[in-house]
Structure formats: C-alpha cells, structure tokens
Design an enzyme around this catalytic site. Structure first.
Site, mmCIF file in Angstrom:
data_model
loop_
_atom_site.group_PDB
_atom_site.id
_atom_site.type_symbol
_atom_site.label_atom_id
_atom_site.label_comp_id
_atom_site.label_asym_id
_atom_site.label_seq_id
_atom_site.Cartn_x
_atom_site.Cartn_y
_atom_site.Cartn_z
ATOM 1 N N ASP A 1 0.968 -0.986 -0.009
ATOM 2 C CA ASP A 1 0.077 -0.117 0.097
ATOM 3 C C ASP A 1 0.777 1.330 -0.044
ATOM 4 O OD1 ASP A 1 -2.462 1.272 -0.108
ATOM 5 O OD2 ASP A 1 -2.703 0.965 2.093
ATOM 6 N N HIS B 1 -5.675 -5.544 0.449
ATOM 7 C CA HIS B 1 -5.682 -4.122 -0.042
ATOM 8 C C HIS B 1 -4.342 -3.847 -0.692
ATOM 9 C CE1 HIS B 1 -6.778 -0.021 -0.536
ATOM 10 N NE2 HIS B 1 -5.517 0.184 -0.216
#
Length: 365
Positions: free
Chosen positions: A171, A271
C-alpha cells in the site's frame, strides 16, 4: 491554487503503547464504543480493559461485521446513540478504522485509531472507503477531520502475521508514485487542495524508507524481532504513507485496486497486495524507464508482493475479466483521472496485461 496538508491531531508509536490506551485517551470521553474483531478481542481485549481501569471513562466493546458498509455504519451509529457513547475507538485493521471514523463522524464524537496490523495507510486519514456488504468498492467518503489520536503498539504489530505488514508495504509503495503523478497534473488531493512540498517530501521519504528498510524488516518480522527497521517500516506504512497519500493525492495504483474488487477471485487478497500490482500497472501506463520498473518489480519479488494476475488469484485470465477491471478503474469518480495524461479502459487493459507479462518475465515463467 490552494495547497493543503492534513494529519491526525496526535500520533503515538512504540512497543507496549496499547497498555497505556486509557491513559492517553481516557479524558476524551465518558463512554467509549470500542470496535474490534472477535479474534482481536481474544488477543488484546484484556489489555485494553485494564488500560481504562484507572480512568473515569466507561467502555463498550462491539464486534465488527467484516465490511465497512453503509449497513454496518448505520448499525453502529444506532448502537453508539442508544448507549450514549461520546467517543469511538477502532482497534484492528483498515476496514475497522474506516468504519470507526465514519461512525464517529455521524455521532459527532472524537475517534481514536489503534492499528494491530500495519497493512494499510488508513489509520491517519480523514477518509473512509465504503464497500458493499459483499466487499465490492462503492465510494470514498471524505470526512471533515482526521482522527484525534492514532496509537500504534509496535510489539502487537510485530506479533501479527508477516504477510499483513508486507501488504502494508504494498500500500505504501504506491504513495510516492501516485503523489508524483498528482503533482505533475496538479490534481486536487484527498485533502481538498493541491500538494504541499512538505507532503511530497513525506511521500518521497516513505518510498526511500521502503527501499532501505523493507527487506530487512520482513526478515526481522519472520523472526518475530522488533528491530529499528521494523519500527521504520511501521511508521512508513502508517504515518508517512497516510499523510503522503492524503495530502498529495491518489492516482493510478489505487484506482486499479478498486477495479480488481469486481473480480471475486481477488477478494482473498489484501488491499496492499492489489495496490502493489496496481503500482506496477501505473508505471507501465507512464512508460517509466526500464530501470525504475525493474527496481519496483524486483523489490516486490523480494518482499513477497504479487506481480502477476495469477498471484492475485486470477487462475483463468480472460479479456472479459480484465476489461471489466479496466472499466471499473476508469470510472469517472475514481482517481485514475488524476494521472497527467488521458487514460482509457483500453490503455488500462493493455497496461494490466503488460504488467502481468513483465511479472512473469521476471519470475522466469
């Protein structure tokens, strides 16, 4: 053009800090709604309870249902109002934070964020990412203020699965490249203005920290060792990436991530793992020099981030599937349009397929 930088009011990081949670925030409210997972409560619930024993603040635990959805937010708003809670504390991972921030906004209370994993840059932001109850991305919900306190117990994070911190590296990896694109296009950032030099410097420091400390931190974490490299990576994943993405802007990598949420086979991926692949796709769209692309792909291989569609869980790659991802990524409301050139579903599809081919090339497949 107005420049803006926003950040949490207070950031606290160190080993054992969760034991001091009540000491740090107990005076901020009379009754706190604490949002946590069942597993999280089993691991650290007593630590949190004990930290409030010497305070006048009551606490009410409630288990998170798994998605930061409108239904879950509404359920918790009702719970907070029914129990006269005047503070919300989110303990766990990114979707819990985003839910806690949204709930606190609606009940007009302070919000405290306590990551038990360093898997996303969500803790520091004034943003909640809203999904359907089934986990499909719906919208970004921009909040009027950042969290009042972000408290990071690095020992708790060092004890968490290594894959989660590596996902946080994925991320954070996007932060500088998306910031660079937004600075070039003078895009309006999540903070509501254009990037400041300070925020851009933090985004760049985030990237430099990942390159310098990422592999060292991963190896140390595999040995359950809390080292200076681990502390630096936790700060990069949480604070540097958090301020960097919010006050410099999102661009290609996160839009590509959002596109992949339309494929059910990708739902098992974290994610940051999807964002890491999205970063490679963005670099392909930009046609960066081969040296830069190679550096990022080899870094991802070394720390264990996905660089192919198969590694994202897509066993059978079809044009229909990848075009669906590309079209979703190019939604007019998403951040792919912050790139400093026009991006279309067709060019995005080509970049995804090329990124996958480069990944397979570097893996020798």
């Amino acid at each position: 053009m107005t420049k803006k930088l926003i950040s949490p009011a207070k950031y606290i990081q160190g080993p054992g800090e969760l034991k001091k949670l009540g000491e740090h925030v107990g005076a901020m409210g009379k009754k706190a709604l604490i949002l946590i997972s069942q597993g999280g409560y089993k691991r650290i619930g007593k630590i949190v309870e004990d930290s409030f024993k010497e305070t006048s603040c009551e606490i009410l635990f409630d288990y998170f249902n798994g998605e930061c959805s409108k239904n879950e937010i509404n359920r918790l708003v009702q719970l907070a109002n029914d129990n006269n809670c005047d503070m919300v504390i989110g303990i766990g991972g990114g979707k819990i934070f985003d839910t806690a921030k949204a709930v606190a906004h609606y009940v007009k209370s302070p919000v405290v964020i306590c990551p038990t994993i360093a898997s996303t840059d969500a803790p520091c932001s004034a943003l909640s990412v809203i999904y359907s109850d089934e986990g499909v991305f719906e919208e970004y919900f921009f909040l009027p203020k950042n969290p009042d306190v972000v408290l990071v117990d690095t020992q708790v994070i060092a004890d968490s699965p290594v894959r989660l911190t590596v996902a946080g590296i994925g991320d954070a990896l996007a932060t500088y490249f998306e910031a660079r694109a937004c600075v070039q296009s003078q895009a309006t950032t999540c903070a509501g203005g254009t990037a400041t030099n300070a925020a851009y410097a933090l985004a760049k420091l985030c990237f430099e920290t990942l390159m310098e400390e990422g592999v060292k931190a991963k190896v140390a974490l595999e040995a359950k060792a809390l080292t200076p490299a681990v502390e630096k990576i936790i700060e990069a994943n949480t604070l540097l990436s958090g301020i960097g993405f919010e006050s410099c802007g999102l661009a290609g990598a996160h839009a590509i991530h959002n596109g992949f949420t339309v494929l059910e086979e990708c739902h098992s991926m974290y994610h940051g793992e999807k964002v890491a692949f999205g970063t490679i796709v963005q670099l392909v769209l930009e046609n960066v020099p081969a040296e830069e692309l190679e550096e990022i792909i080899e870094f991802c291989i070394e720390v264990g981030l996905p660089i192919t569609l198969k590694q994202l869980g897509i066993e059978e790659v079809t044009k229909e599937k990848i075009m669906a991802v590309a079209k979703a990524a190019c939604d007019p409301s998403d951040t792919l349009h912050n790139m400093p050139f026009e991006v279309t579903p067709e060019s995005t599809y080509a970049a995804i397929m090329a990124a996958d081919a480069y990944g397979r090339y570097y893996l020798g497949e």
